[in-house]
Design an enzyme around this catalytic site. Structure first.
Site, short mmCIF file in Angstrom:
data_model
loop_
_atom_site.label_atom_id
_atom_site.label_comp_id
_atom_site.label_asym_id
_atom_site.label_seq_id
_atom_site.Cartn_x
_atom_site.Cartn_y
_atom_site.Cartn_z
N ALA A 110 0.87 -1.18 0.00
CA ALA A 110 0.00 0.00 0.00
C ALA A 110 0.91 1.23 0.00
O ALA A 110 1.34 1.71 1.05
CB ALA A 110 -0.91 0.00 1.22
N GLU A 111 1.23 1.72 -1.19
CA GLU A 111 2.22 2.78 -1.32
C GLU A 111 1.80 4.07 -0.61
O GLU A 111 2.63 4.78 -0.04
CB GLU A 111 2.50 3.06 -2.80
CG GLU A 111 3.21 1.92 -3.53
CD GLU A 111 2.29 0.79 -3.97
OE1 GLU A 111 2.79 -0.24 -4.46
OE2 GLU A 111 1.06 0.92 -3.81
N PHE A 170 9.38 -0.83 -7.22
CA PHE A 170 9.97 -0.23 -8.41
C PHE A 170 9.38 1.17 -8.53
O PHE A 170 8.22 1.40 -8.16
CB PHE A 170 9.63 -1.03 -9.67
CG PHE A 170 10.25 -2.41 -9.72
CD1 PHE A 170 11.40 -2.64 -10.44
CD2 PHE A 170 9.66 -3.47 -9.04
CE1 PHE A 170 11.97 -3.91 -10.49
CE2 PHE A 170 10.22 -4.73 -9.08
CZ PHE A 170 11.37 -4.96 -9.80
N ALA A 171 10.15 2.10 -9.07
CA ALA A 171 9.66 3.48 -9.17
C ALA A 171 8.33 3.57 -9.91
O ALA A 171 7.48 4.40 -9.59
CB ALA A 171 10.71 4.34 -9.88
N ASP A 172 8.13 2.69 -10.88
CA ASP A 172 6.91 2.71 -11.68
C ASP A 172 5.65 2.48 -10.84
O ASP A 172 4.55 2.84 -11.23
CB ASP A 172 6.94 1.62 -12.75
CG ASP A 172 8.30 1.39 -13.37
OD1 ASP A 172 9.29 1.43 -12.63
OD2 ASP A 172 8.37 1.14 -14.57
N PRO A 179 0.50 5.17 -6.92
CA PRO A 179 -0.54 5.21 -5.88
C PRO A 179 -0.17 6.09 -4.69
O PRO A 179 -1.05 6.53 -3.96
CB PRO A 179 -0.66 3.73 -5.46
CG PRO A 179 -0.22 2.97 -6.65
CD PRO A 179 0.88 3.79 -7.26
N HIS A 220 8.23 -1.85 -14.48
CA HIS A 220 9.53 -2.26 -13.95
C HIS A 220 10.69 -1.56 -14.65
O HIS A 220 11.84 -1.83 -14.33
CB HIS A 220 9.72 -3.78 -14.08
CG HIS A 220 8.72 -4.57 -13.30
ND1 HIS A 220 7.46 -4.84 -13.78
CD2 HIS A 220 8.78 -5.13 -12.07
CE1 HIS A 220 6.78 -5.55 -12.88
NE2 HIS A 220 7.56 -5.73 -11.84
#
Length: 681
Positions: free
Chosen positions: A410-411, A437-439, A443, A482
């Site tokens: 849960a970012e 991953f940065a991608d 959220p 990714h």
């Protein structure tokens, strides 16, 4: 509720307290009713969400809150809450008409967003319900430091539909944290009735399956029921170190705000009903009916309050507005400054160390140096594993589960609770893996945006001392989610630093500076270089790299290439090939720090070579390189003998198939060809 001890009632509560409550209620209502007049006179208070109808529960929240140990996160309708917590009429008016004296933040935030950070009444966002995560973060700190107190988060029932509210309650339940979530249920989210928000008539029932969570219901229109419920909730949360939801049934007497017309969706019967259930009118009737106060005593209080508000109004009108020049104050705190490595370079003695090892050892060194340092994220600590790429390997074993722990997937929760926890103590430093991953960071963007303007919005009263680590970039065959780059989006926000190293020593030095600095830093890690021998360098034990200082990786006289991250190594390879084949001498400048940007080094290099090529892995269109090119065109145009050119990805996502990835991402050959053309211009 039957299990709540009735501490307060019309007969049990002493008269002094009863009259104090009436004074607070009447002061809150007087200010609430005065607010629209400021807008009508074009003085201010252009956003006002009336508290009328919520008075009982708001009085209880403010009176139960103890600023010596608790933390309060009120929402934009909590005028009475703030008055009951101790804010004066003067402070409420300063906020409403956005004066520099506003204790919430000097008029920088929307009116009706009351706060007093020095009292732990926190300045919260207009994004409804997002402060639930901050309350959970503070509650985590309260529990971690074994302190007294609770965190109190207040909101309307409709904002509970937001995903991050569920993340907050799930996290508080999992971690068993002393936080109270107050839902002030007036039946509407602006004009949307609650039946369109959730299937349950009472939204708190959506959470009945959560373990360790107590749910309490009260009549938010009734002072005594509200007071007893909040008192019990606070006592239970603190003693049991577990979360509570208090669901308070309220009415909204007026429109949602001064931009809403509730007669468009509420009929006369409903409008009459809500006025009939006015909490203050009911409380006044009880005081008189049970002979706890006389008409004369209450009239005297009302006159005293009216006089107080008149004085506060005059002070508010006389108070100065913020100056235009002050807009640039408190954008971001001053960073930690290295005295030993002022330019972020060293003598390169010692054995080369891989970039991933440099990060791991720097994290451990800083955790040893500052015991108030914490790390969490997804998949960062389970047995011998330390993150997807093992950057945090061995850290939980050395520093324990209180300081290094896994977060739910849960970012928003990861970012939001970091924002909350660092509020507890200015010495706290939090490092989070914002996403695996940065991608996957998108959220968390709402919490990221929120955190970028905390320091400015509070006029420097709160600094979110957070380092957000993100494994970034491609060249690993990762494809969508990714292999993308997001720094171009991140750098558009003031109030955050964005760094992107290319070598192990810079990665270690920038991480150390990030963790020692106040404010938030986005630390972009080129994951394709974690174990790459070409990125390995010697790293002094205490190496530090300043923000906003580029590094000239290769001297040259005929062309400057400005780059960072994965493409730095490609640019160095292309520069060597260009010189070897006789096309010219190429200077390669590794930016390292994107925000702040080293304008001086960039312009000095262009002045020397008269040609500029900007190279990065991200898309050319709207990529960060456009900012560098613009700087050169604006401030270095007279030095140029050729147009500024850019090399980056094509305007597509990065594909998974290796053939697609190679076609999309820049490489040494593409950089070589662009540089050769520019040298021949």
């Amino acid at each position: 509720m039957s299990d709540i001890p009735k501490i307060h009632s019309i007969n049990k509560t002493d008269k002094e307290t009863l009259l104090k409550w009436y004074r607070l209620l009447f002061l809150g209502r007087t200010l609430d009713e005065k607010a629209p007049n400021y807008l009508k006179q074009a003085i201010g208070w252009s956003y006002h969400a009336p508290a009328a109808g919520h008075d009982g529960i708001q009085l209880a929240i403010g009176q139960v809150f103890d600023r010596s140990k608790d933390h309060l996160f009120p929402y934009y309708r909590d005028l009475v809450t703030n008055v009951a917590a101790g804010l004066t009429a003067e402070e409420i008016i300063y906020n409403g008409i956005s004066k520099d004296a506003d204790v919430a933040g000097g008029g920088r935030h929307m009116s009706n967003h009351f706060a007093k950070p020095e009292w732990n009444i926190h300045n919260v966002s207009s994004c409804t319900g997002n402060h639930t995560l901050h309350a959970v973060g503070v509650a985590r700190a309260i529990k971690t430091y074994e302190a007294k107190g609770v965190a109190i988060s207040s909101q309307g029932e409709s904002s509970v539909s937001e995903g991050y509210v569920y993340e907050a309650i799930n996290g508080a339940s999992k971690e068993e944290l002393p936080v109270i979530f107050v839902f002030q249920d007036n039946g509407y989210g602006i004009s949307v009735p609650k039946k369109d928000q959730t299937a349950n008539r009472k939204v708190a029932r959506n959470f009945e399956g959560f373990k360790h969570l107590r749910i309490m219901y009260c009549n938010g229109k009734d002072v005594f029921d509200s007071m007893n419920t909040m008192a019990e909730a606070s006592k239970w949360a603190e003693e049991n170190q577990k979360p509570v939801i208090v669901h308070a049934n309220c009415v909204r007497i007026h429109s949602h705000s001064n931009s809403d017309r509730h007669e468009l969706y509420r009929d006369d019967n409903e409008l009459g009903y809500v006025k009939e259930y006015d909490p203050i009118a009911k409380y006044k009737r009880l005081l008189i009916r049970y002979n706890r106060a006389t008409e004369e005593e209450l009239s005297a209080i009302e006159k005293e309050v009216a006089d107080e508000v008149k004085v506060a109004h005059r002070k508010g009108m006389a108070a100065p507005h913020p100056t235009p020049e002050s807009a640039n104050d408190f954008v971001i705190p001053e960073p930690y400054v290295s005295s030993k490595y002022p330019d972020g370079t060293h003598n390169q003695d010692g054995e080369p160390m891989k970039l991933i090892q440099g990060l791991n050892e720097t994290l451990k060194a800083e955790f040893r140096k500052n015991p108030d340092t914490y790390l969490w994220g997804q998949d960062i600590a389970n047995k011998d594993k330390g993150g997807i790429f093992n950057v945090s390997k061995g850290m939980q074993q050395e520093f324990g589960k209180k300081r290094v722990f896994n977060a739910p997937i849960a970012e928003d929760f990861i970012m939001g609770t970091a924002n909350g926890m660092v509020r507890y103590n200015k010495n706290i430093r939090v490092v989070v893996e914002g996403a695996e991953f940065a991608d996957y960071f998108w959220p968390a963007m709402e919490q990221f945006v929120e955190t970028t303007h905390e320091y400015w919005r509070t006029k420097g009263q709160f600094s979110p001392n957070i380092t957000v680590r993100l494994a970034s970039g491609g060249y690993i065959g990762g494809g969508l989610y990714h292999s993308q780059n997001i720094e171009g989006a991140l750098t558009t926000f003031p109030g955050v630093r964005v760094v992107y190293p290319s070598f192990a020593d810079d990665a270690a030095g920038l991480l150390r500076t990030s963790m020692r600095s106040e404010g938030m830093t986005m630390f972009m890690e080129p994951k394709a270089l974690y174990n790459a021998p070409k990125a390995a360098t010697p790293i002094p034990d205490d190496f530090e790299v300043p923000f906003g200082k580029a590094r000239v990786r290769r001297e040259g006289t005929d062309l400057s290439i400005f780059t960072y991250g994965n493409t730095t190594h490609m640019c160095l390879e292309a520069a060597e090939k260009l010189e070897k084949e006789g096309f010219g001498s190429v200077e390669v400048v590794d930016l390292r720090s994107l925000s702040p940007l080293d304008n001086e080094t960039i312009l000095e290099s262009v002045k020397k070579t008269s040609r500029a090529l900007v190279v990065h892995e991200d898309k050319v269109f709207a990529g960060f390189g456009g900012e560098v090119a613009s700087l050169i065109n604006t401030d270095g145009f007279e030095y140029l003998d050729a147009p500024v050119r850019r090399v980056g990805s094509s305007f597509t996502p990065v594909g998974f198939n290796r053939t697609l990835e190679a076609a999309i991402l820049p490489n040494t050959d593409k950089i070589f060809d662009a540089a050769k053309d520019l040298l021949a211009y």
